[in-house]
Design an enzyme around this catalytic site. Sequence first.
Site, PDB file in Angstrom:
ATOM      1  CG  HIS A 100      -0.964  -8.624  -0.422  1.00  0.00           C
ATOM      2  ND1 HIS A 100      -0.531  -7.343  -0.170  1.00  0.00           N
ATOM      3  CD2 HIS A 100      -2.241  -8.497  -0.862  1.00  0.00           C
ATOM      4  CE1 HIS A 100      -1.503  -6.499  -0.433  1.00  0.00           C
ATOM      5  NE2 HIS A 100      -2.548  -7.163  -0.875  1.00  0.00           N
TER       6      HIS A 100
ATOM      7  CE1 TYR B  75      -3.166  -2.912   0.108  1.00  0.00           C
ATOM      8  CE2 TYR B  75      -3.113  -2.863   2.502  1.00  0.00           C
ATOM      9  CZ  TYR B  75      -3.536  -3.440   1.317  1.00  0.00           C
ATOM     10  OH  TYR B  75      -4.356  -4.535   1.357  1.00  0.00           O
TER      11      TYR B  75
HETATM   12  P1  NAD Z   1     -13.214   0.099   1.027  1.00  0.00           P
HETATM   13  O1  NAD Z   1     -14.382  -0.597   0.446  1.00  0.00           O
HETATM   14  O2  NAD Z   1     -12.998   0.095   2.473  1.00  0.00           O
HETATM   15  O3  NAD Z   1     -13.280   1.575   0.452  1.00  0.00           O
HETATM   16  C1  NAD Z   1     -12.447   2.570   0.790  1.00  0.00           C
HETATM   17  C2  NAD Z   1     -13.061   3.850   0.215  1.00  0.00           C
HETATM   18  O4  NAD Z   1     -14.202   4.169   0.991  1.00  0.00           O
HETATM   19  C3  NAD Z   1     -12.130   5.019   0.304  1.00  0.00           C
HETATM   20  O5  NAD Z   1     -12.289   5.793  -0.861  1.00  0.00           O
HETATM   21  C4  NAD Z   1     -12.654   5.783   1.524  1.00  0.00           C
HETATM   22  O6  NAD Z   1     -12.391   7.153   1.469  1.00  0.00           O
HETATM   23  C5  NAD Z   1     -14.123   5.498   1.433  1.00  0.00           C
HETATM   24  N1  NAD Z   1     -14.822   5.634   2.714  1.00  0.00           N
HETATM   25  C6  NAD Z   1     -14.603   4.955   3.875  1.00  0.00           C
HETATM   26  N2  NAD Z   1     -15.427   5.422   4.838  1.00  0.00           N
HETATM   27  C7  NAD Z   1     -16.181   6.393   4.266  1.00  0.00           C
HETATM   28  C8  NAD Z   1     -17.220   7.250   4.734  1.00  0.00           C
HETATM   29  N3  NAD Z   1     -17.655   7.195   5.990  1.00  0.00           N
HETATM   30  N4  NAD Z   1     -17.770   8.123   3.876  1.00  0.00           N
HETATM   31  C9  NAD Z   1     -17.347   8.185   2.585  1.00  0.00           C
HETATM   32  N5  NAD Z   1     -16.371   7.405   2.063  1.00  0.00           N
HETATM   33  C10 NAD Z   1     -15.795   6.521   2.911  1.00  0.00           C
HETATM   34  O7  NAD Z   1     -11.960  -0.500   0.246  1.00  0.00           O
HETATM   35  P2  NAD Z   1     -10.481  -0.719   0.639  1.00  0.00           P
HETATM   36  O8  NAD Z   1      -9.865   0.450   1.302  1.00  0.00           O
HETATM   37  O9  NAD Z   1      -9.890  -1.266  -0.589  1.00  0.00           O
HETATM   38  O10 NAD Z   1     -10.528  -1.956   1.661  1.00  0.00           O
HETATM   39  C11 NAD Z   1     -10.381  -1.804   3.033  1.00  0.00           C
HETATM   40  C12 NAD Z   1      -9.118  -2.450   3.527  1.00  0.00           C
HETATM   41  O11 NAD Z   1      -9.175  -3.843   3.302  1.00  0.00           O
HETATM   42  C13 NAD Z   1      -7.815  -1.989   2.862  1.00  0.00           C
HETATM   43  O12 NAD Z   1      -7.365  -0.798   3.420  1.00  0.00           O
HETATM   44  C14 NAD Z   1      -6.931  -3.176   3.156  1.00  0.00           C
HETATM   45  O13 NAD Z   1      -6.452  -3.094   4.481  1.00  0.00           O
HETATM   46  C15 NAD Z   1      -7.893  -4.339   3.022  1.00  0.00           C
HETATM   47  N6  NAD Z   1      -7.850  -4.930   1.665  1.00  0.00           N
HETATM   48  C16 NAD Z   1      -7.054  -6.000   1.472  1.00  0.00           C
HETATM   49  C17 NAD Z   1      -6.952  -6.574   0.204  1.00  0.00           C
HETATM   50  C18 NAD Z   1      -6.046  -7.742   0.006  1.00  0.00           C
HETATM   51  O14 NAD Z   1      -5.440  -8.206   0.948  1.00  0.00           O
HETATM   52  N7  NAD Z   1      -5.895  -8.243  -1.183  1.00  0.00           N
HETATM   53  C19 NAD Z   1      -7.680  -6.051  -0.865  1.00  0.00           C
HETATM   54  C20 NAD Z   1      -8.527  -4.980  -0.609  1.00  0.00           C
HETATM   55  C21 NAD Z   1      -8.615  -4.439   0.660  1.00  0.00           C
END
Ligand code: NAD
Length: 311
Positions: free
Chosen positions: A122, A56
């Site tokens: 990952h 990230y």
């Molecule tokens: P997410 O679905 O959590 O979306 C994040 C988005 O939502 C961002 O744009 C953020 O600004 C917005 N958001 C969050 N809260 C909000 C609110 N209250 N109002 C408006 N917008 C809001 O997607 P993500 O960040 O991809 O996934 C979350 C976490 O999961 C990642 O940070 C990571 O730690 C993990 N992840 C892991 C993998 C993997 O291991 N392959 C893949 C995807 C995500």
Amino acid sequence: MQYNKLGKTELSLSQLSYGASPLGSVFRNISEAEGIKTVHTAVDLGINHIDVSPYYGATVAETVLGKALKTIPRDKYILSTKVGRYGSEFVDFDFSPQRIRRSLDESLKRLQVDGVDILYLHDIEFGHLQQVFEEAIPCLQALKQEGKIRYLGVTGYPIHVFSETLKHFDIDCILSYCRYALHDTSLEALLPELQNKGVGVVNASATGMGLLTERGAPEWHPGSAELLKVSQQAVKLCLQHGVDPTALALQFAINHPAICSTLVGTANPLNIEKNVKWAEQKPDAELVNKIRNLYKNINCTWPSGYEVNQD
Ligand code: NAD
């Protein structure tokens, strides 16, 4: 905040967890100070699980998270990071034991901690599963035996890579993303097997990596133009009902008894406050059905990794 046991582990995770990828400025450019404040707000409001990866922001998320964690007692959070993925191209993946061990050491330095609770491989669909099974998972098992990590798991997008892993290994947990959310619920098919085997389930990307947010999906989103268009309609429909699309997405994703915890990412402390409040409320069932119907006849998935590893 509700806390759930992660499979057979001794960990009890908050139902809503913090995904730290936004600390690497992957959705928008953020300041270190607001990133740190977001982490502190999350922990203050009862979120006890934080997930990150060296991938990230090309290690930036881990570095910023480390600065945030410095002032928080270690028993206040359950920390996961990952190894094996360092970029977006196939050449950026390395699941060799040498790289895994070096990667963990580098992550611990950036995170400024002595150990992590969970270490994931990952996005294993970008690796050759034979190497993952013969070298990478045994390396994580050795790290666990040596006491360098407490638990181990794998992450990925195709459900197929989890079922293949389960055939060969008794892992502690999986981290699946975008597969139990309003646009796609295909993880459900695997949940009974995971539950029977005591494998903990961490769900990520409740908003589908930004699909169900007012800002919309980031430029790099891998979904089809049709998926992005239907998601804009879904956002509009929520707003017409006076419901924040992110609230509905989050409430839907966390509301499955077989899912231990759902990670949501943000670098805005106010969003954390909203998310924690929303997590206490049930989703509007009628609106959920309407949104789910919008996605019914379109392809909500995308290819990820080697063709042989797809669903
Ligand atoms: P997410 O679905 O959590 O979306 C994040 C988005 O939502 C961002 O744009 C953020 O600004 C917005 N958001 C969050 N809260 C909000 C609110 N209250 N109002 C408006 N917008 C809001 O997607 P993500 O960040 O991809 O996934 C979350 C976490 O999961 C990642 O940070 C990571 O730690 C993990 N992840 C892991 C993998 C993997 O291991 N392959 C893949 C995807 C995500």
